[in-house]
Design a protein around this motif. Structure first.
Motif, PDB file in Angstrom:
ATOM      1  N   GLY A 238      71.734  37.544  88.291  1.00  0.00           N
ATOM      2  CA  GLY A 238      71.406  36.521  89.267  1.00  0.00           C
ATOM      3  C   GLY A 238      71.005  37.125  90.603  1.00  0.00           C
ATOM      4  N   ASP A 239      71.006  36.273  91.620  1.00  0.00           N
ATOM      5  CA  ASP A 239      70.563  36.684  92.947  1.00  0.00           C
ATOM      6  C   ASP A 239      71.476  36.020  93.982  1.00  0.00           C
ATOM      7  OD1 ASP A 239      69.305  37.249  95.316  1.00  0.00           O
ATOM      8  OD2 ASP A 239      67.430  36.236  94.839  1.00  0.00           O
ATOM      9  N   PRO A 240      72.298  36.791  94.720  1.00  0.00           N
ATOM     10  CA  PRO A 240      73.208  36.183  95.706  1.00  0.00           C
ATOM     11  C   PRO A 240      72.479  35.553  96.886  1.00  0.00           C
ATOM     12  CG  PRO A 240      73.252  38.572  95.878  1.00  0.00           C
ATOM     13  CD  PRO A 240      72.435  38.252  94.661  1.00  0.00           C
ATOM     14  N   ASN A 241      71.196  35.852  97.045  1.00  0.00           N
ATOM     15  CA  ASN A 241      70.413  35.262  98.125  1.00  0.00           C
ATOM     16  C   ASN A 241      69.653  34.008  97.681  1.00  0.00           C
ATOM     17  OD1 ASN A 241      70.895  37.349 100.189  1.00  0.00           O
ATOM     18  ND2 ASN A 241      69.781  38.681  98.776  1.00  0.00           N
ATOM     19  N   ILE A 242      69.889  33.555  96.473  1.00  0.00           N
ATOM     20  CA  ILE A 242      69.136  32.420  95.950  1.00  0.00           C
ATOM     21  C   ILE A 242      69.405  31.179  96.805  1.00  0.00           C
ATOM     22  CG2 ILE A 242      70.835  31.455  94.340  1.00  0.00           C
ATOM     23  CD1 ILE A 242      68.585  31.449  92.223  1.00  0.00           C
ATOM     24  N   ARG A 243      68.367  30.435  97.068  1.00  0.00           N
ATOM     25  CA  ARG A 243      68.478  29.233  97.886  1.00  0.00           C
ATOM     26  C   ARG A 243      68.514  27.992  96.984  1.00  0.00           C
ATOM     27  NH1 ARG A 243      64.604  32.455  99.760  1.00  0.00           N
ATOM     28  NH2 ARG A 243      62.947  31.180  98.877  1.00  0.00           N
ATOM     29  N   PRO A 244      69.244  26.974  97.389  1.00  0.00           N
ATOM     30  CA  PRO A 244      69.267  25.748  96.582  1.00  0.00           C
ATOM     31  C   PRO A 244      67.915  25.048  96.612  1.00  0.00           C
ATOM     32  CG  PRO A 244      70.422  25.403  98.651  1.00  0.00           C
ATOM     33  CD  PRO A 244      70.091  26.864  98.590  1.00  0.00           C
ATOM     34  N   GLU A 245      67.646  24.294  95.583  1.00  0.00           N
ATOM     35  CA  GLU A 245      66.424  23.493  95.520  1.00  0.00           C
ATOM     36  C   GLU A 245      66.670  22.146  96.210  1.00  0.00           C
ATOM     37  OE1 GLU A 245      64.557  23.316  91.562  1.00  0.00           O
ATOM     38  OE2 GLU A 245      66.124  24.678  90.915  1.00  0.00           O
ATOM     39  N   PHE A 246      65.729  21.713  97.000  1.00  0.00           N
ATOM     40  CA  PHE A 246      65.763  20.376  97.588  1.00  0.00           C
ATOM     41  C   PHE A 246      64.580  19.589  97.029  1.00  0.00           C
ATOM     42  CE2 PHE A 246      68.332  22.697 100.597  1.00  0.00           C
ATOM     43  CZ  PHE A 246      69.337  21.793 100.903  1.00  0.00           C
TER      44      PHE A 246
END
Length: 820
Positions: free
Chosen positions: A592-600
């Motif tokens: 995974g990626d700890p910097n992943i941003r949530p989708e809006f």
């Protein structure tokens, strides 16, 4: 931030203080013999002095109705329901009695009428309300003995592919509710825990209002279970047995399929107690055929493969709840859920022609053969405890509090071996991944509702907290008689903390022919990811507003128009945040990626519904505007391993339309056809803009059910689910379809039924339950065809003692199963 929170809280208190007025006449319609609610009856309110119609209502699915915004007068309430005697109720309405609750209104069956009246209407598979589309589980006989997943396969816009992934309108991001309780669980896990036989209905909420959690970019699925009795004891049981498989897939073991579920309910006086248990063994055999190639420094490596790919699945659960009426105005309920799930995925794969070619000379520079036995275990144990309290004030307003605590242990392993193709004792390479994820979570809620004017004001506060500690160990060895050596680059202890404060206010009601709902939700969220290797916590702070509007207008002649807007968020699971790779199988690492941003996402929707004498029809058009869409994408790790990463792939736009038609062309025959078509466009980049993403394509799906009542006690149903090929960020997934057939015999005055289910029905060379998934980039290409078992035969026996009519608030895993 503090000022915004203070302002919202002050608004909450102001509205709470203001919400002390409002007027109404309400009641609930019930059967005189069974006291079951009578859903969707017609209620007319007439002025006795003027002799004219004032308002008309349709009872909801619980038989409840309400008239609001009335003047002082004497009224006659006329209740009409097919098969029941028309009832007239006279009421006097003035300032002294402006909040009039008629309680239970009893309707008496009219047997003489039924002997001479021919009912020309049909019972639709779907009922549309202001916020949701409601599908009755009993309409999908092919799901008997299965799980909630099997019920969902029959609903338009919902598709389940060969890997068991569930999508709504092309998205895997949706929120699950169980009897209205919000959850954040993994969809495939919780749906596999709920027996299909215990489901009363499925509610699809595609543009949720502000009172719901903002999670789930594709909306919400609410599963309503059927448990409860009027007074006394009720029992429902279901037993399933799977017949031996018809076709061999070169699997190491035979698939086993059997299950049992039972629900016992007791209601007397102030007590309502329910106990439910289920066990399901549901293996499926199959195989896979793949072809992968990579290009590194002008060396082209090709490694086609084929072999077994089967699943051994075991689910079990125990639920109990107790509801106690402290008084007419106060109710206390408590519940417990203990459950577990084990899933073994076996992939015994042969790589018979691993070839390396120098692209500059076109000469073969290497060739190898090996056998790859791969075993993956995912296991979870879940413990959930909840306590709820509600109070009803004299002015009919309500205040409720609820708390939920969950403890879960989620663990598993991956054992991956590359061994000599002709000598299984000769190990070329062996890797062992282990992972343990203990989890603790808490949810607290407070909600208030008050009738004001022509509508209802709702407001509330919610607190969520989740702590999860992961221990991930990656060990490997090369050759026989070698010790396992820890790989420190892939080994770490990971901690994820999530906290959310939420406030909402919403006003909904009905004015003449218009139903409406409008609200605003505010959420303050904090996510902290940390590990023992970097010692640099990764924090994400979010403060967002989520508005919603729903309108439903009655245009007359059973034609209604719906318009809706909702803003949603899709948060990443902890698995999508973990940057330390896991060896999924011989050719894939996943991380995974700890910097992943949530989708809006912003959801826009417009639709119509129309009821006819021999048909029922609905049509919706929708648009989703998605920011920071998350995709699972591939890159080259080495010559025979691809790195599969969850990451933001850019922005997306999805435009689609869904349609549903229920029609009875002849007596005893009913056809339901539901379809969905959408266009998904993704624009963005991957891997620090080194890969440009520009993908667009049309996708369509079809779900249909054909029911034929052979005799009053014998019926059959044919079902077909079809999903077309669809584009992804780096490739395409092929078409996928599943036909199913069932035949049911009712016995003992419908208290018992016996069903034969024929799942994944296939004849000759039909490629049923088969799907090819392809991805590609500048230096790799991979395509895998998943071929799973067809022609599965199941026997199902159901028995009910005392007919059920209500749902029980049985708890379910809220946090842990999401991380399964």
């Amino acid at each position: 931030m503090k000022k915004l929170l203070f302002t919202l809280f002050a608004l909450f208190l102001t509205l709470l203080g203001y919400a002390q007025s409002g007027s109404f006449i309400k009641g609930q319609l019930v059967d005189s013999l069974t006291t079951e609610p009578l859903a969707f009856a017609t209620i007319r309110l007439e002025s006795k002095s003027q002799g004219s119609l004032i308002k008309g209502e349709i009872a909801d699915d619980k038989g409840s109705f309400q008239f609001i915004g009335l003047k002082d007068d004497k009224y006659v309430i006329k209740v009409e329901y097919v098969g029941y005697k028309t009832k007239y109720i006279e009421v006097s309405y003035d300032k002294a009695s402006q909040r009039l609750d008629l309680g239970s209104i009893v309707l008496t069956p009219s047997s003489q009428q039924l002997e001479v009246v021919t009912v020309t209407g049909i019972k639709p598979n779907m009922v549309a309300t202001l916020e949701k589309q409601v599908f009755k589980s009993e309409e999908f006989e092919v799901a008997k003995g299965g799980t909630a997943t099997d019920v969902l396969r029959n609903i338009p816009s919902v598709m389940v592919n060969a890997e068991g992934e569930i999508t709504i309108r092309g998205s895997k991001g949706f929120l699950i509710l169980v009897n209205g309780k919000p959850t954040q669980i993994d969809a495939s896990t919780i749906l596999s825990q709920i027996p299909a036989n215990t489901i009363e209905k499925i509610e699809m909420i595609t543009a949720p209002s502000a009172k719901y959690d903002a999670d789930g970019k594709a909306g919400i699925i609410n599963i309503v279970t059927k448990t409860g009795t009027n007074d006394g004891l009720s029992l429902t049981t279901n037993l399933q047995y799977g017949l031996p498989r018809l076709r061999a897939y070169e699997n190491a073991t035979e698939p086993l399929r059997y299950g049992l579920d039972a629900t016992l309910n007791y209601r007397k006086g102030k007590w309502d107690v329910s106990v439910s248990g289920n066990y399901l063994k549901n293996d499926i055999s199959g195989r896979r055929e793949g072809d992968v190639n990579t290009t590194i420094n002008n060396i082209f490596t090709s490694f086609p493969s084929d072999g077994e790919r089967s699943m051994k699945r075991e689910n079990y659960g125990f639920r109990a709840s107790a509801i106690y009426a402290l008084s007419k105005a106060d109710e206390l309920s408590a519940g417990v859920y203990l459950g577990g799930r084990d899933q073994y995925r076996t992939a015994n794969i042969y790589y018979r022609n691993n070839t390396k070619t120098n692209l500059l000379t076109n000469q073969t520079v290497g060739r190898a053969q090996y056998y790859n036995p791969n075993l993956v275990l995912k296991s979870g144990e879940f413990k959930v405890f909840n306590l709820d309290y509600s109070h009803k004030f004299k002015n009919a307003s309500t205040l409720s509090f609820s708390g939920l605590y969950e403890n879960a242990v989620i663990d598993g392993f991956t054992k991956n071996s590359n061994i000599h193709i002709n000598n299984t004792r000769d190990t070329l390479q062996y890797t062992l991944n282990t992972g343990s994820n203990p989890l603790n979570a808490l949810r607290l809620k407070a909600d208030y509702e008050q009738q004001i004017g022509v509508g209802k004001l709702s407001m509330g506060y919610q607190f969520r907290q989740q702590n999860q500690d992961g221990i991930f160990v990656y060990s490997e060895k090369n050759g026989n008689n070698q010790p396992l050596i820890l790989n420190p680059a892939f080994t770490a202890n990971v901690t994820v903390y999530n906290r959310i404060h939420g406030l909402y206010t919403q006003y909904s009601g009905k004015f003449k022919k218009l139903e409406f709902s409008s609200g605003l939700r505010y959420e303050n969220a904090l996510r902290i990811f940390s590990d023992n290797r970097t010692n640099r916590p990764n924090e994400l702070k979010l403060s967002n507003l989520f508005p919603s509007v729903n309108l439903l207008y009655d245009m007359g002649k059973d034609l209604r128009l719906k318009v809706a807007y909702s803003r949603r968020v899709q948060r990443s699971t902890n698995n999508e945040l973990n940057p330390y790779p896991e060896r999924e199988h011989s050719e894939t690492l996943e991380q995974g990626d700890p910097n992943i941003r949530p989708e809006f996402v912003g959801i826009y929707e417009i639709g119509i519904t129309k009821d006819l004498k021999k048909a029922s029809f609905y049509w919706n058009v929708y648009r989703q505007q998605i920011t920071d869409i998350v995709n699972r994408v591939n890159s080259v790790y080495n010559d025979t391993i691809l790195n599969r990463i969850y990451t933001n792939a850019g922005n997306a736009r999805l435009i689609g339309s869904e349609i549903g038609l229920t029609i009875a062309p002849i007596k005893k025959l009913k056809l339901f056809v539901g379809g969905n078509v959408y266009n998904l466009k993704i624009n963005g980049s991957l891997f620090d803009k080194s890969v440009i993403v520009s993908s667009q394509g049309w996708v369509y799906s079809l779900n249909s059910n054909l029911n034929f009542q052979i005799t009053p006690t014998l019926s059959t149903q044919l079902n077909l689910s079809y999903l077309s090929a669809r584009n992804t960020a780096q490739g395409i997934d092929s078409r996928f379809y599943q036909p199913n057939l069932s035949i049911k015999k009712s016995l003992l005055q419908n208290k018992m039924s016996v069903s034969l289910l024929w799942q994944n029905t296939s004849f000759g060379g039909m490629k049923v339950n088969e799907q090819r998934i392809t991805t590609y980039g500048s230096n790799f290409y991979t395509t895998t065809n998943y071929i799973q078992e067809t022609n599965i035969f199941l026997l199902n026996l159901s028995y009910s003692f005392n007919k059920t009519d209500r749902k029980t608030k049985l708890p379910s895993s809220e946090f842990g199963e999401r991380e399964f």
